[in-house]
Design a protein around this motif. Structure first.
Motif, short mmCIF file in Angstrom:
data_model
loop_
_atom_site.label_atom_id
_atom_site.label_comp_id
_atom_site.label_asym_id
_atom_site.label_seq_id
_atom_site.Cartn_x
_atom_site.Cartn_y
_atom_site.Cartn_z
N LYS A 46 29.25 6.39 -47.61
CA LYS A 46 29.46 6.65 -46.19
C LYS A 46 29.39 8.15 -45.96
O LYS A 46 30.00 8.93 -46.69
CB LYS A 46 30.83 6.11 -45.75
N ASN A 47 28.62 8.56 -44.96
CA ASN A 47 28.57 9.97 -44.56
C ASN A 47 28.36 10.03 -43.06
O ASN A 47 28.00 9.03 -42.44
CB ASN A 47 27.49 10.73 -45.35
N PRO A 48 28.60 11.19 -42.46
CA PRO A 48 28.50 11.31 -40.99
C PRO A 48 27.12 10.91 -40.44
O PRO A 48 27.05 10.30 -39.37
CB PRO A 48 28.79 12.78 -40.72
N GLU A 49 26.06 11.24 -41.15
CA GLU A 49 24.72 10.88 -40.67
C GLU A 49 24.56 9.36 -40.58
O GLU A 49 24.07 8.84 -39.57
CB GLU A 49 23.66 11.46 -41.62
N ARG A 50 24.99 8.65 -41.60
CA ARG A 50 24.87 7.19 -41.59
C ARG A 50 25.80 6.55 -40.58
O ARG A 50 25.48 5.49 -40.03
CB ARG A 50 25.13 6.64 -43.00
N PHE A 94 30.69 0.62 -41.29
CA PHE A 94 31.08 0.49 -42.68
C PHE A 94 32.36 -0.31 -42.79
O PHE A 94 33.25 -0.22 -41.94
CB PHE A 94 31.30 1.87 -43.31
N THR A 95 32.45 -1.07 -43.86
CA THR A 95 33.69 -1.78 -44.17
C THR A 95 34.63 -0.83 -44.90
O THR A 95 34.30 0.33 -45.12
CB THR A 95 33.40 -2.98 -45.08
N LYS A 96 35.75 -1.36 -45.34
CA LYS A 96 36.61 -0.63 -46.26
C LYS A 96 35.82 -0.43 -47.56
O LYS A 96 34.87 -1.18 -47.84
CB LYS A 96 37.88 -1.43 -46.56
N ALA A 97 36.25 0.52 -48.35
CA ALA A 97 35.58 0.78 -49.63
C ALA A 97 35.67 -0.45 -50.53
O ALA A 97 36.71 -1.11 -50.60
CB ALA A 97 36.19 1.98 -50.32
N ILE A 98 34.56 -0.76 -51.20
CA ILE A 98 34.54 -1.90 -52.12
C ILE A 98 34.60 -1.46 -53.58
O ILE A 98 34.88 -2.25 -54.48
CB ILE A 98 33.29 -2.79 -51.91
N CYS A 137 26.65 -1.83 -42.58
CA CYS A 137 26.09 -2.85 -41.69
C CYS A 137 25.42 -2.18 -40.48
O CYS A 137 25.78 -1.08 -40.09
CB CYS A 137 27.21 -3.77 -41.19
N THR A 138 24.49 -2.89 -39.91
CA THR A 138 23.86 -2.40 -38.69
C THR A 138 24.92 -2.38 -37.58
O THR A 138 25.92 -3.10 -37.65
CB THR A 138 22.67 -3.26 -38.25
N LYS A 139 24.68 -1.59 -36.56
CA LYS A 139 25.61 -1.52 -35.43
C LYS A 139 25.69 -2.86 -34.68
O LYS A 139 26.64 -3.09 -33.94
CB LYS A 139 25.19 -0.41 -34.45
#
Length: 160
Positions: A9-13, A19-23, A140-142
């Motif tokens: 996860k980053n600001p650009e994405r 995004f979900t919680k970290a897996i 995930c897509t928006k």
């Protein structure tokens, strides 16, 4: 509409994805080094990069995470950049065109197996100052409804 597994996860994405919680959280990054490259046990990456003549091979336009990226900028004189794929980078290390390259600890066995008969020409370095790796997420897509993201987050939480 869909999701992909294991993304950073980053600001650009975050501008185009949810995004979900970290897996998962990656293990600390290690270095795949040519056997001719020796350092003292317990060495810190910053200390090694500050050593005159050290050559670290990195992939162009690739992030190794905030910790390593910051040090590579600080010690730019030690960096050799390439557009080559990982297999060619391993060969460059074997041929002593650089001293070491960074690899995910989870992938080091793959790199060593692909070295084949040349495996004795490499060794792994675990730097003592290397933090844990980055967290990975379902991206995930928006268009994926928040309700689905919440259900995924609940499932992720229940497996911890």
């Amino acid at each position: 509409m869909g999701c992909a597994i294991g993304w950073f996860k980053n600001p650009e994405r975050e501008q185009f994805a949810k995004f979900t919680k970290a897996i998962y959280r990656d293990l600390p990054t290690v270095a795949l080094a040519n056997n001719n490259f020796k350092i003292e046990d317990g060495a810190r990456l910053e200390q090694v990069l500050a050593t005159t003549g050290v050559r670290v091979l990195t992939k162009q336009n690739y992030s190794y995470g905030p910790f390593i990226d910051r040090l590579l900028v600080s010690f730019n004189h030690a960096v050799i950049r390439t557009a080559n794929e990982n297999s060619a980078m391993v060969e460059m290390i074997r041929l002593n065109r650089a001293d070491f390259m960074f690899v995910a600890e989870e992938e080091e066995k793959y790199f060593m197996e692909n070295a084949g008969q040349n495996i004795k020409e490499f060794h792994l370095i675990k730097f003592t100052d290397m933090p844990l790796g980055e967290e990975r997420y379902l991206m995930c897509t928006k268009q994926v409804p928040d309700e689905i993201i919440n259900k995924l987050n609940n499932a992720i939480t229940s497996f911890r």
